[in-house]
Design a protein around this motif. Structure first.
Motif, mmCIF file in Angstrom:
data_model
loop_
_atom_site.group_PDB
_atom_site.id
_atom_site.type_symbol
_atom_site.label_atom_id
_atom_site.label_comp_id
_atom_site.label_asym_id
_atom_site.label_seq_id
_atom_site.Cartn_x
_atom_site.Cartn_y
_atom_site.Cartn_z
ATOM 1 N N ARG A 1 0.844 -1.202 0.000
ATOM 2 C CA ARG A 1 0.000 0.000 0.000
ATOM 3 C C ARG A 1 0.881 1.255 0.000
ATOM 4 N N PRO A 2 0.390 2.366 -0.572
ATOM 5 C CA PRO A 2 1.178 3.602 -0.571
ATOM 6 C C PRO A 2 1.601 3.990 0.843
ATOM 7 N N ALA A 3 2.834 4.489 0.959
ATOM 8 C CA ALA A 3 3.393 4.886 2.251
ATOM 9 C C ALA A 3 4.178 6.180 2.084
ATOM 10 N N SER A 4 4.461 6.843 3.202
ATOM 11 C CA SER A 4 5.203 8.104 3.154
ATOM 12 C C SER A 4 6.678 7.894 2.835
ATOM 13 N N GLY A 5 7.208 6.713 3.090
ATOM 14 C CA GLY A 5 8.610 6.413 2.773
ATOM 15 C C GLY A 5 9.562 6.828 3.870
ATOM 16 N N PRO A 6 10.811 6.401 3.761
ATOM 17 C CA PRO A 6 11.818 6.762 4.763
ATOM 18 C C PRO A 6 12.133 8.259 4.678
#
Length: 77
Positions: free
Chosen positions: A46-51
């Protein structure tokens, strides 16, 4: 763990676990990513904000503002 999600018109990352190194930028000859493209996916796909600090991720400044806004809302209840 976050996984980098290349836009359809970009080359695939060399491995499933590849992450752009700090300061990485896409090749200027590659086409632009589609508007609103999510560059990071979570372990469930699922889409995530990322590191934080990685290309295409939410930066630390925007994350702090989002957290501050929520705390202000709670104070006014």
């Amino acid at each position: 763990m976050h996984r980098f999600n290349s836009p359809p018109s970009w080359p695939e990352p060399p491995t499933e676990s590849w992450r752009p190194p700090l300061g990485w930028q896409p090749d200027p000859e590659w086409p632009d990513a589609p508007a609103g493209w999510g560059f990071w996916l979570n372990r469930h796909g699922r889409p995530a904000s990322g590191p934080i600090g990685a290309f295409g991720a939410v930066d630390a400044g925007r994350l702090e503002v989002a957290t501050a806004d929520r705390s202000l809302l709670l104070m006014h209840c």
